[in-house]
Design a protein around this motif. Structure first.
Motif, PDB file in Angstrom:
ATOM      1  N   HIS A  79       0.837  -1.202   0.000  1.00 55.43           N
ATOM      2  CA  HIS A  79       0.000   0.000   0.000  1.00 55.43           C
ATOM      3  C   HIS A  79       0.868   1.247   0.000  1.00 55.43           C
ATOM      4  O   HIS A  79       0.595   2.217  -0.748  1.00 55.43           O
ATOM      5  N   TYR A  91       0.806   4.003  -3.157  1.00 55.21           N
ATOM      6  CA  TYR A  91       0.324   5.366  -2.979  1.00 55.21           C
ATOM      7  C   TYR A  91       1.455   6.390  -2.967  1.00 55.21           C
ATOM      8  O   TYR A  91       1.211   7.590  -3.121  1.00 55.21           O
ATOM      9  N   GLU A 141      -7.086   8.123  -3.174  1.00 55.00           N
ATOM     10  CA  GLU A 141      -7.453   6.779  -2.724  1.00 55.00           C
ATOM     11  C   GLU A 141      -8.918   6.461  -3.045  1.00 55.00           C
ATOM     12  O   GLU A 141      -9.804   7.301  -2.874  1.00 55.00           O
ATOM     13  N   PRO A 192     -11.134   3.933  -1.414  1.00 53.72           N
ATOM     14  CA  PRO A 192     -11.024   3.055  -0.250  1.00 53.72           C
ATOM     15  C   PRO A 192     -11.960   1.848  -0.324  1.00 53.72           C
ATOM     16  O   PRO A 192     -12.867   1.778  -1.161  1.00 53.72           O
ATOM     17  N   LYS A 201     -15.687  -2.790   5.498  1.00 57.53           N
ATOM     18  CA  LYS A 201     -14.574  -3.664   5.875  1.00 57.53           C
ATOM     19  C   LYS A 201     -15.015  -4.664   6.944  1.00 57.53           C
ATOM     20  O   LYS A 201     -15.817  -4.343   7.817  1.00 57.53           O
ATOM     21  N   ARG A 258     -14.577  -2.344  -2.865  1.00 60.71           N
ATOM     22  CA  ARG A 258     -13.969  -1.034  -3.056  1.00 60.71           C
ATOM     23  C   ARG A 258     -15.037  -0.039  -3.494  1.00 60.71           C
ATOM     24  O   ARG A 258     -15.997  -0.406  -4.168  1.00 60.71           O
ATOM     25  N   ALA A 312     -11.821   9.670   2.513  1.00 64.69           N
ATOM     26  CA  ALA A 312     -10.467   9.125   2.364  1.00 64.69           C
ATOM     27  C   ALA A 312      -9.497  10.141   1.764  1.00 64.69           C
ATOM     28  O   ALA A 312      -8.275   9.950   1.859  1.00 64.69           O
ATOM     29  N   ASN A 313     -10.017  11.210   1.166  1.00 63.12           N
ATOM     30  CA  ASN A 313      -9.163  12.209   0.508  1.00 63.12           C
ATOM     31  C   ASN A 313      -9.558  13.617   0.955  1.00 63.12           C
ATOM     32  O   ASN A 313      -9.986  14.443   0.136  1.00 63.12           O
TER      33      ASN A 313
END
Length: 524
Positions: free
Chosen positions: A68, A72, A79, A81, A85, A92, A121-122
């Motif tokens: 990872h 990145y 990302e 993500p 999970k 994804r 995530a960003n």
């Protein structure tokens, strides 16, 4: 596979057309642009992920954390993500992942979850990017229609740099903006300034490498993008510009951010908020930040809550009925003191309306801040048919010596090509206006380099002459071609009410004098 501009535009419009039975065309953008950008992000991420896998054969020696970090660091710039999970539904937050579930109930919720996950995530890039996402609600847009839009849009070829250039991608985005505005009346057109008007104002202001460009009412971001495009077309480096924008409508601000990304412009900051009430770009001491180039096409004659004590006030406070001059005052306050310049598109009423606006106009002229007035043709815009003008400003003491203590008037009102829905300005028209703007002056204020356009007239007018006309900037007073004052209906009504009130006062005074003299019968 090389994708043509026409092909991607046609397929994207096919996707938008799936919405025709579900909502008005003016609302298409709130659905199509987030989906289009999501597909672009997902296709780009997948493309770079495959490059990472191909370049790093034998990843079995790396832990998931190490893999990872390498991906990145060296391949990905954002990302996509994983969501859910630790559950059997783990997937994804990508276009292809959610597209595989379009036949299942709850599609809108899954789309919303994926888009929110990408924003989270960003945070430095995509915060609030996708707007309010109200269209993901089943009550607003049924799952069947959303599925049809996504399936049709999926026929657009992979939207990554290995398959299509950013010029094609950005062009497709602007095509949709224009298409929505052409067919939707005023609502979609409110945040879309016609390309030729944008090009004209950017040509006049002439951004340079490494300068800052700011649009306080940025809409879809067209003027910021045009600044970089103009610089690139002239052999400069558009990517060196620092781009700033503020937009009052969150969904429209999201459109601007996506538009900038689609054009491969990443050095930008677009904030949400009312620029007049709460400017988001400020210095540490609380004053508004300054920029090299300021451009705007603000909403015309906007009703607003006037300032009570604001340092941006210059001369007077704009009336509650129209914020036109308040936007100008904000832009003047935002100009860098040495090389700043500002250009704004406004209705002709700002040139001659009275009361507080006249006081503001006088102060700006006395301070020698107004450099040029460029009269544009009528019916250029999607949201109004009235003629408009571009006002160009420079900080005090920074005009060229020959341009000081006066204003350059350029009347381009007859330079247009008539169209079905609206008029347009050609590239030749733009070139002639820009040439007039840059023309040298002789000792009498006449333009030496004015191209022989016939119906393009320009003249430099001294401040003394403008003072003699009571600081009225109506072009008809200075250029014979502009024979009729271009007033909007609101301006005409205001002028009529003022004239009527003044007449009634004069009549009452006259009758009183006559009655005192024993003369009666005139009030019957």
């Amino acid at each position: 596979m090389v994708v043509t501009q026409q092909e991607i535009e046609n397929r994207l419009w096919d996707a938008a057309d799936e919405l025709r039975a579900a909502m008005p065309e003016a609302q298409y953008s709130s659905v199509v642009f987030p989906l289009m950008f999501w597909k672009y992000l997902s296709d780009t991420w997948d493309h770079r992920h495959q490059e990472f896998l191909a370049d790093n054969d034998g990843l079995d020696d790396l832990s998931p954390e190490e893999a990872h970090e390498i991906e990145y660091r060296d391949y990905q710039s954002f990302e996509i993500p994983l969501i859910h999970k630790g559950t059997v539904e783990k997937r994804r937050a990508s276009w292809s992942s959610i597209l595989a579930t379009v036949t299942q109930p709850g599609l809108g919720l899954r789309v919303r979850t994926a888009l929110q996950a990408i924003e989270t995530a960003n945070p430095d890039k995509f915060t609030r990017l996708f707007g309010s996402m109200t269209w993901t609600s089943e009550e607003v847009l049924s799952g069947d229609v959303l599925a049809a839009v996504m399936q049709t849009m999926d026929r657009v070829p992979k939207m990554h740099e290995g398959n299509m250039s950013h010029d094609v991608l950005g062009g497709a985005y602007e095509y949709l903006l224009k298409r929505f505005s052409d067919g939707s009346g005023t609502r979609a057109g409110q945040f879309f300034t016609p390309r030729e008007v944008v090009e004209l104002i950017i040509e006049v202001l002439d951004p340079k490498n490494f300068e800052s460009v700011y649009d306080p009412t940025c809409g879809s971001g067209g003027m910021l993008i045009a600044s970089a495009g103009r610089l690139k077309a002239r052999g400069g480096r558009g990517y060196t510009l620092k781009l700033y924008g503020q937009e009052a409508v969150p969904d429209t601000a999201g459109v601007a951010r996506m538009n900038l990304f689609m054009h491969n412009l990443t050095e930008f900051q677009v904030e949400v908020g009312d620029t007049l009430r709460n400017p988001r770009f400020k210095n540490p001491d609380g004053s508004v930040a300054t920029f090299d180039v300021i451009v705007a096409n603000p909403p015309y004659s906007l009703k607003w809550k006037p300032w009570t004590n604001d340092p941006r006030t210059l001369g007077a406070i704009a009336p509650q009925s129209s914020a036109d001059w308040a936007f100008v005052q904000h832009m003047i306050a935002s100009m860098g003191p040495k090389k700043g310049r500002a250009g704004v598109v406004l209705p002709h009423g700002v040139l001659f309306r009275g009361s507080q606006e006249a006081i503001i106009r006088q102060r700006i002229l006395d301070d020698d801040l107004l450099e040029a007035v460029i009269g544009l043709p009528a019916n250029l815009f999607y949201s109004t048919t009235i003629p408009t003008c571009i006002l160009v400003f420079r900080p005090a003491g920074t005009k060229a010596e020959e341009r000081r203590s006066g204003v350059l008037f350029i009347d381009a009102s007859r330079r247009f090509t008539k169209g079905k829905n609206r008029n347009t300005i050609t590239a030749a028209d733009i070139a002639d206006v820009v040439a007039a703007y840059h023309s040298k002056l002789d000792s009498d204020g006449n333009l030496l380099d004015l191209r022989d356009g016939g119906d393009l007239i320009a003249r430099f007018v001294s401040l003394d002459e403008i003072k003699g006309n009571g600081y009225n900037l109506n072009m008809g007073r200075y250029i014979k071609q502009a024979a009729v004052e271009a007033e909007d209906l609101g301006t005409l009504i205001d002028a009529y009410n003022v004239a009527r009130a003044e007449r009634e006062v004069a009549e009452a005074r006259m009758l009183k004098v006559l009655a005192a003299a024993g003369i009666e019968g005139f009030d019957e």
